[in-house]
Design a protein around this motif. Structure first.
Motif, PDB file in Angstrom:
ATOM      1  N   GLY A 115    -122.831  27.132 -47.695  1.00  0.00           N
ATOM      2  CA  GLY A 115    -121.659  26.763 -46.912  1.00  0.00           C
ATOM      3  C   GLY A 115    -121.185  27.821 -45.944  1.00  0.00           C
ATOM      4  N   ASP A 116    -121.387  29.107 -46.264  1.00  0.00           N
ATOM      5  CA  ASP A 116    -120.973  30.187 -45.384  1.00  0.00           C
ATOM      6  C   ASP A 116    -121.898  31.386 -45.578  1.00  0.00           C
ATOM      7  OD1 ASP A 116    -120.083  31.555 -47.741  1.00  0.00           O
ATOM      8  OD2 ASP A 116    -118.148  30.569 -47.584  1.00  0.00           O
ATOM      9  N   SER A 117    -121.733  32.392 -44.747  1.00  0.00           N
ATOM     10  CA  SER A 117    -122.652  33.530 -44.778  1.00  0.00           C
ATOM     11  C   SER A 117    -122.392  34.468 -45.947  1.00  0.00           C
ATOM     12  CB  SER A 117    -122.551  34.314 -43.462  1.00  0.00           C
ATOM     13  OG  SER A 117    -121.228  34.789 -43.257  1.00  0.00           O
ATOM     14  N   GLU A 118    -121.246  34.326 -46.625  1.00  0.00           N
ATOM     15  CA  GLU A 118    -120.976  35.142 -47.818  1.00  0.00           C
ATOM     16  C   GLU A 118    -121.526  34.503 -49.082  1.00  0.00           C
ATOM     17  OE1 GLU A 118    -118.575  34.209 -45.703  1.00  0.00           O
ATOM     18  OE2 GLU A 118    -118.068  36.078 -44.667  1.00  0.00           O
ATOM     19  N   ASN A 119    -122.105  33.320 -48.963  1.00  0.00           N
ATOM     20  CA  ASN A 119    -122.673  32.573 -50.106  1.00  0.00           C
ATOM     21  C   ASN A 119    -121.619  32.223 -51.154  1.00  0.00           C
ATOM     22  OD1 ASN A 119    -125.209  32.687 -48.980  1.00  0.00           O
ATOM     23  ND2 ASN A 119    -125.934  34.379 -50.238  1.00  0.00           N
ATOM     24  N   THR A 120    -120.414  31.828 -50.708  1.00  0.00           N
ATOM     25  CA  THR A 120    -119.360  31.499 -51.666  1.00  0.00           C
ATOM     26  C   THR A 120    -119.534  30.108 -52.277  1.00  0.00           C
ATOM     27  OG1 THR A 120    -117.876  30.568 -49.990  1.00  0.00           O
ATOM     28  CG2 THR A 120    -117.721  32.946 -50.420  1.00  0.00           C
ATOM     29  N   GLY A 121    -120.294  29.228 -51.625  1.00  0.00           N
ATOM     30  CA  GLY A 121    -120.466  27.883 -52.168  1.00  0.00           C
ATOM     31  C   GLY A 121    -119.168  27.116 -52.239  1.00  0.00           C
ATOM     32  N   THR A 122    -118.314  27.265 -51.225  1.00  0.00           N
ATOM     33  CA  THR A 122    -116.990  26.647 -51.225  1.00  0.00           C
ATOM     34  C   THR A 122    -116.806  25.770 -50.004  1.00  0.00           C
ATOM     35  OG1 THR A 122    -116.000  28.503 -52.437  1.00  0.00           O
ATOM     36  CG2 THR A 122    -114.508  27.118 -51.172  1.00  0.00           C
ATOM     37  N   GLY A 123    -116.311  24.548 -50.237  1.00  0.00           N
ATOM     38  CA  GLY A 123    -115.986  23.624 -49.164  1.00  0.00           C
ATOM     39  C   GLY A 123    -114.501  23.343 -49.144  1.00  0.00           C
ATOM     40  N   LYS A 124    -114.057  22.551 -48.153  1.00  0.00           N
ATOM     41  CA  LYS A 124    -112.640  22.227 -48.024  1.00  0.00           C
ATOM     42  C   LYS A 124    -112.229  21.057 -48.908  1.00  0.00           C
ATOM     43  CE  LYS A 124    -111.191  25.311 -45.132  1.00  0.00           C
ATOM     44  NZ  LYS A 124    -110.212  26.329 -45.561  1.00  0.00           N
TER      45      LYS A 124
END
Length: 635
Positions: A115-124
């Protein structure tokens, strides 16, 4: 006509008579208030703001707030919904209180594997209930986690293809064939799709039509063996017009996103299957090295090593040393895992381990093999813990809760909107409450999943080993069919073709997507509107000879009707000719001595000859009578 199409029941007896706001096929309205609804019990109603499907009235999502239109607290612009949320204070019917905030609600693309470049695996946002909206059969297992950008889903398959399909209805848009099975996940940025080096090359494709842009060598194909059956591969991330990806040749690569030219590479001491994380101009990546694993921090500009931290392998008779878990970066911490049993919280500045979490272990120390990566949100870390999903305090590694899933977990969990999404190895998808781990809903696919959930516009997308990519919606979807009858199956070039059809169940005034697929495979898209009873008609003039197809689909936030295709043929135009323009049939050429006359002339000539012969015979008879012997008559 003034006929009722649909109506929506409000939350309580009190229904705010404000004005709804409408845009993009959706209706936004406050339908519940925090006011007294009973004169004796003083029972209060509930604040409720809803988003409805404008065509069906079905609920798409809701929030426990109020936004009153007379106070100019709701607007739509730039693809977002803007609201000033508030409520009515208890026992103060005339007092409306806002939260002193403005909320912007809109889509957030899922552009990368996590989901993002930090690899947080978090969506809205994601669904609470897993109602199947559609599924797409790719013809091969799907380990790749999908990316969803601008209404399109991109993913790889083990049949070597990258696919692009419509996020709304699952319709096929294009595919591109690579040189190997695809287990990595694509990245999408600036109208381009980047595919990891599963076959030893990094690909860049046009996101709109799948056309080839560039291909760059990244170690070539390497047939490395891993103990993990899932076969994780490094997925690219795209940041600041650079593509970062690891490879089985032990190198971390950085390519120019526009040209594919190598910017830098850094060689580690073992194959890289994890996906890099980017934060504060640094790259974090793990490498499966011989005596121990390693976490590297590299300068994202030039690839120079900033620090390296060794990761101790946990040896077990039934396990190897696969190092697949990707690093996650948040709050100046890097979260990683060993091959088995242990997670670490690492200081991102120094590389020093701040805490260690040891997972649950099965009988005789079996189990605990770590493949799936973590998800991070607001100080909580959601990790795979043997047969559990466990929430940790990200600052110290302490357990907040554990949720038993009853089977092995290989896919990375995903977080959104107070929920955790999980795929198990026993053919189950779960939605968990992120506060306590309790199950909210589940779905049972035909096979297990090694793909991870991706979230987009309140829906969940995930691949499966049954060859299908699944899309789930929060609320039940109206399913149906489309019928169409064409006035002809073959038309001449330049003529028009007309068709009339019906959508069932009838949805008044719903937009219907019509694609005209030309003989060369290109297509043009059109839109028609259904009538009040769900009927519709189309009419098109076609100018290209060959096999055509009319493809019709109809889908929205709360409905999805089965796509249908209607083939027909366009032939070359035949010139209209009148009888006096008819040309005589071609005859064999003469030798120049034969005189050939039309049949009408021959008949006239024959009659004239007969008449001439008759005249000659009459003349001869008369002449003989005049020249014969005289006759004497006497008494």
């Amino acid at each position: 006509t003034g006929n009722l199409i649909w109506k929506f029941q409000g939350a309580d007896y009190i229904y705010w008579p404000g004005w709804p706001v409408v845009g993009d096929g959706k209706v936004y309205a406050t339908v519940g208030q925090r006011v007294s609804i009973h004169p004796y019990t003083l029972e209060y109603g509930e604040s409720r703001f809803v988003c409805l499907d404008a065509y069906t009235g079905n609920l798409i999502w809701e929030l426990p707030i109020e936004a009153f239109a007379p106070r100019e607290s709701t607007a739509i612009a730039y693809g977002n919904l803007y609201i000033i949320p508030g409520y009515i204070e208890e026992f103060k019917m005339n007092s409306y209180v806002t939260l002193n905030e403005v909320w912007a609600i809109g889509r957030q693309s899922w552009t990368l594997w996590r989901g993002d470049s930090e690899n947080t695996g978090t969506g809205k946002s994601g669904p609470t209930n897993l109602n199947l909206k559609w599924k797409f059969n790719a013809g091969g297992g799907i380990v790749s986690t999908p990316c969803i950008v601008d209404g399109r889903v991109y993913f790889g398959s083990q049949n070597k293809n990258i696919y692009c399909i419509d996020a709304k209805n699952g319709d096929f848009l294009w595919s591109y064939t690579t040189g190997s099975r695809i287990k990595s996940s694509p990245a999408v940025a600036n109208g381009k799709v980047y595919v990891g080096p599963d076959d030893g090359y990094v690909y860049c494709l046009n996101a709109f039509d799948g056309s080839y842009i560039w291909k760059t060598y990244a170690g070539g194909f390497i047939g490395t063996h891993f103990d993990a059956v899932t076969g994780i591969r490094s997925s690219p991330i795209v940041v600041n017009n650079k593509v970062y990806v690891g490879s089985l040749d032990s190198k971390m690569y950085c390519f120019d996103a526009e040209t594919g030219v190598l910017v830098w590479s850094y060689k580690t001491n073992g194959p890289i299957t994890s996906s890099a994380a980017f934060s504060d101009n640094a790259i974090y990546v793990t490498s499966q090295e011989t005596s121990s694993g390693a976490l590297y921090k590299l300068d994202a500009t030039n690839g120079n090593m900033i620090w390296k931290m060794n990761i101790t392998y946990i040896f077990s008779a039934d396990r190897g040393i696969d190092l697949h878990v990707s690093p996650t970066v948040a709050n100046d911490m890097v979260f990683i895992a060993s091959n088995k049993d242990e997670y670490y919280g690492v200081n991102a500045t120094t590389g020093e381990i701040k805490w260690t979490f040891i997972t649950a272990r099965g009988t005789e120390d079996a189990g605990g093999y770590l493949v799936g990566s973590m998800s991070y949100h607001d100080g909580k870390l959601f990790v795979i813990d043997m047969f559990f999903i466990t929430a940790l305090n990200a600052s110290n590694g302490e357990v907040l809760w554990k949720s038993w899933q009853g089977t092995e977990l290989y896919a990375s969990p995903t977080y959104a909107d107070g929920k955790v999404y999980v795929a198990t190895d026993r053919r189950l998808f779960y939605v968990l409450n992120a506060s306590d781990g309790k199950r909210l809903s589940f779905f049972e696919p035909a096979s297990n999943s090694w793909s991870s959930p991706a979230l987009y516009e309140g829906r969940m997308y995930i691949g499966n080993n049954d060859w299908n990519l699944y899309c789930f919606n929060d609320y039940p979807i109206t399913q149906g069919t489309i019928s169409l009858e064409l006035d002809k199956n073959e038309i001449q070039q330049g003529e028009s073709i007309t068709g009339c059809g019906q959508i069932s169940p009838a949805i008044a005034y719903v937009p219907i997507d019509v694609s005209l697929i030309k003989p060369d495979g290109t297509l043009t898209n059109h839109e028609v509107t259904a009538n009040n009873d769900g009927t519709f008609c189309i009419n098109y003039t076609l100018d290209t000879v060959g096999q055509w197809t009319i493809s019709i689909s109809c889908s929205g936030a709360s409905y999805n009707l089965q796509r249908v295709d209607f083939p027909f043929v366009v032939v070359e135009k035949q010139e209209n000719v009148t009888p006096d323009q008819t040309k005589p049939e071609t005859e064999e050429p003469s030798n120049g001595n034969d005189l050939t006359l039309p049949a009408d002339y021959l008949i006239v000539l024959f009659v004239l000859i007969i008449v001439a012969i008759g005249a000659v015979l009459a003349y001869i008879i008369l002449r003989r009578k005049k020249s014969g012997s005289p006759v004497l008559i006497s008494d």
